[in-house]
Design a protein around this motif. Structure first.
Motif, short mmCIF file in Angstrom:
data_model
loop_
_atom_site.label_atom_id
_atom_site.label_comp_id
_atom_site.label_asym_id
_atom_site.label_seq_id
_atom_site.Cartn_x
_atom_site.Cartn_y
_atom_site.Cartn_z
N LYS B 182 55.12 54.88 -13.76
CA LYS B 182 56.09 55.44 -12.80
C LYS B 182 55.65 55.12 -11.37
O LYS B 182 56.47 54.78 -10.51
N GLU B 183 54.36 55.21 -11.13
CA GLU B 183 53.87 54.97 -9.77
C GLU B 183 53.98 53.50 -9.39
O GLU B 183 54.30 53.18 -8.24
N TYR B 184 53.73 52.60 -10.34
CA TYR B 184 53.91 51.18 -10.04
C TYR B 184 55.36 50.92 -9.64
O TYR B 184 55.65 50.17 -8.70
N GLU B 185 56.26 51.55 -10.37
CA GLU B 185 57.69 51.39 -10.09
C GLU B 185 57.99 51.82 -8.66
O GLU B 185 58.67 51.12 -7.90
N ASN B 186 57.47 52.96 -8.30
CA ASN B 186 57.68 53.51 -6.96
C ASN B 186 57.11 52.58 -5.89
O ASN B 186 57.79 52.25 -4.91
N ILE B 187 55.89 52.13 -6.10
CA ILE B 187 55.24 51.24 -5.13
C ILE B 187 56.04 49.94 -4.97
O ILE B 187 56.33 49.51 -3.85
N ALA B 188 56.42 49.38 -6.10
CA ALA B 188 57.14 48.10 -6.06
C ALA B 188 58.47 48.26 -5.32
O ALA B 188 58.86 47.39 -4.54
N ARG B 189 59.13 49.35 -5.56
CA ARG B 189 60.41 49.58 -4.89
C ARG B 189 60.21 49.57 -3.37
O ARG B 189 60.96 48.91 -2.63
N HIS B 190 59.19 50.25 -2.90
CA HIS B 190 58.96 50.32 -1.45
C HIS B 190 58.54 48.98 -0.89
O HIS B 190 58.94 48.60 0.22
N GLY B 194 60.56 46.46 1.83
CA GLY B 194 59.92 46.17 3.11
C GLY B 194 59.50 47.43 3.87
O GLY B 194 59.27 47.40 5.07
N SER B 195 59.37 48.52 3.15
CA SER B 195 59.03 49.78 3.78
C SER B 195 57.51 50.00 3.75
O SER B 195 56.97 50.57 2.80
N GLY B 196 56.84 49.58 4.80
CA GLY B 196 55.38 49.62 4.85
C GLY B 196 54.83 51.03 4.68
O GLY B 196 53.93 51.25 3.87
N GLN B 197 55.37 51.95 5.42
CA GLN B 197 54.86 53.32 5.37
C GLN B 197 54.94 53.91 3.98
O GLN B 197 53.98 54.49 3.48
N ASN B 198 56.09 53.75 3.33
CA ASN B 198 56.25 54.32 2.00
C ASN B 198 55.38 53.62 0.97
O ASN B 198 54.83 54.26 0.07
N ALA B 199 55.25 52.30 1.11
CA ALA B 199 54.38 51.56 0.20
C ALA B 199 52.95 52.05 0.35
O ALA B 199 52.23 52.25 -0.64
N GLU B 200 52.55 52.25 1.58
CA GLU B 200 51.18 52.71 1.85
C GLU B 200 50.93 54.07 1.22
O GLU B 200 49.95 54.26 0.49
N SER B 201 51.81 55.01 1.47
CA SER B 201 51.57 56.36 0.96
C SER B 201 51.71 56.38 -0.56
O SER B 201 50.98 57.10 -1.25
N GLY B 202 52.63 55.57 -1.09
CA GLY B 202 52.79 55.52 -2.54
C GLY B 202 51.54 54.99 -3.22
O GLY B 202 51.08 55.55 -4.22
N MET B 203 50.99 53.93 -2.66
CA MET B 203 49.77 53.36 -3.24
C MET B 203 48.61 54.33 -3.10
O MET B 203 47.81 54.50 -4.02
#
Lengths: 228, 228
Positions: B182-190, B194-203
């Motif tokens: 589920k978390e990989y899915e979330n990270i990949a989506r962000h 192109g959403s740097g902030q969300n990708a960062e916090s998700g990872m």
DNA sequence: TCATACAATATTATCTACAAATTAGAGGGC
DNA sequence: GCCCTCTAATTTGTAGATAATATTGTATGA
């Protein structure tokens, strides 16, 4: 080869690595300089085996560059590499600062930090370039140690910092120096207050500002992009 | 010693290092195992010089531990070391994710990432433990490469990740596996957005959750604290 | 004059041999 | 039976020697 300091029996590879790092710190070796194995064996009175082992280790740490059949060089950082390294150091050093603040009341942390901080600030008005860089390194080391994260010392590469410094410190302007001391003051205040969040953001801002100052430097301070 | 693959002329130390890392990945070498230089020279048909150089390099990378006059061991991580490493990886991998998101439209980044992501997700319902870990490693490598920060690949230690995996993956529960996907899915989506902030916090959250899962594991999964 | 081929030199890459340290095991004392 | 000591075997640490590669210098031809 048994006359070098009777204090502690450093292995030969460690002896070589130490000598090279000291040489970089003292300016005897400069970035871009080629290291001839035979010269090192003569200067340090060890054979080539230990010399090569030391070079491999330093290469893995990013201090030396090895080229197959073409020898070893003190790493000279390109503009790009300096930026990349400082972007990484920004997050790692900020992490160390946060953890240090959180641990300020463990053991003798407060005492040790206070002392390192005061020694650093005592150079605010003096102008001993080498000494201040030495104290700055100890200031950071203290923060890393206080963080309690033993792996950080492998990731926050003090050796590389010495590269940065020999390569770049001479180019920094006095106003950068003033800014840096203000930032140290700010960081120390937050660490002593045990305020992790503020210490983290303060350190992050400090490294970022340093990076931006460096990025404004002229090309002569950097290796050409083709060097690697 | 010139019969090993006619493809590319790897140096002897690199050949040894590669063999050890492959051996770790495949489980032929396990954390805590002692490496006898003479055995490696026999298996790999090189002399002890290159073997020792490779061991020095791997030690600097944190994959092998060297003890003076007592030999080399595949590093076995203590509970403390696993925690410390993952705390660091949390910030570094989050940084990589942010930069990757910011660069999603550079060159063939989107295409490469999409492909790596889909290959990883294809294992969601299969149960091929080794293969999924391999794809996961490639997923991370892709993110690091997209970050454009060439130094990150030295700091995000893929080799150490192999240590963690051989040492710990067998102990993780199925529900952790579900959470991770589920978390990989979330990270990949962000990242794709192109959403740097969300990708960062998700990872960041992903690595933190993984760390917390691991910290709940029983002691048998870790080296004793005296091992170092 | 310039480019190229070739020879000489310098340096790295690897191997073999020896020295030093640690470990394992046998023997003897309690 | 248990522990200590001493010796032998194993293994690591270092040195020296040889092979392979790259670099430099020189001469030759267009």
């Amino acid at each position: 080869m048994l006359d070098r300091e009777t204090t502690l029996p450093l292995s030969s590879p460690d002896h070589v690595a130490r000598a090279l790092l000291d040489g970089i710190k003292s300016g005897r070796y400069v970035p871009g300089q080629r290291l001839i194995e035979a010269d090192l064996t003569a200067e340090l009175s060890v054979s080539r085996g230990p010399v090569r082992e030391a070079l491999k280790q330093l290469a893995a740490e990013g201090v030396v560059q090895l080229f197959a059949h073409r020898g070893a060089y003190i790493r000279k950082l390109t503009r790009r590499e300096v930026t990349d390294i400082l972007v990484i150091q920004e997050t790692l050093t900020a992490l160390a600062a946060r953890l240090a603040a959180e641990n300020i009341d463990d053991r003798d942390n407060r005492e040790r930090f206070q002392s390192a901080y005061e020694r650093l600030m005592s150079f605010r008005d003096r102008d001993d370039r080498n000494a201040v860089l030495d104290e700055r390194a100890k200031f950071y080391e203290t923060i890393v140690r206080m963080s309690g994260n033993l792996e950080l010392s492998r990731f926050v590469p003090i050796p590389q910092t010495n590269l940065l410094r020999t390569q770049l410190s001479q180019h920094l302007a006095p106003k950068d120096r003033d800014r840096q001391f203000k930032e140290y003051e700010n960081i120390a205040r937050h660490i002593l207050a045990g305020s992790g969040q503020n210490a983290e953001s303060g350190m992050s801002r400090h490294i970022r500002n340093t990076r931006l100052s460096i990025e404004r430097l002229h090309d002569v301070a950097f290796a050409g992009e083709v060097s690697a």
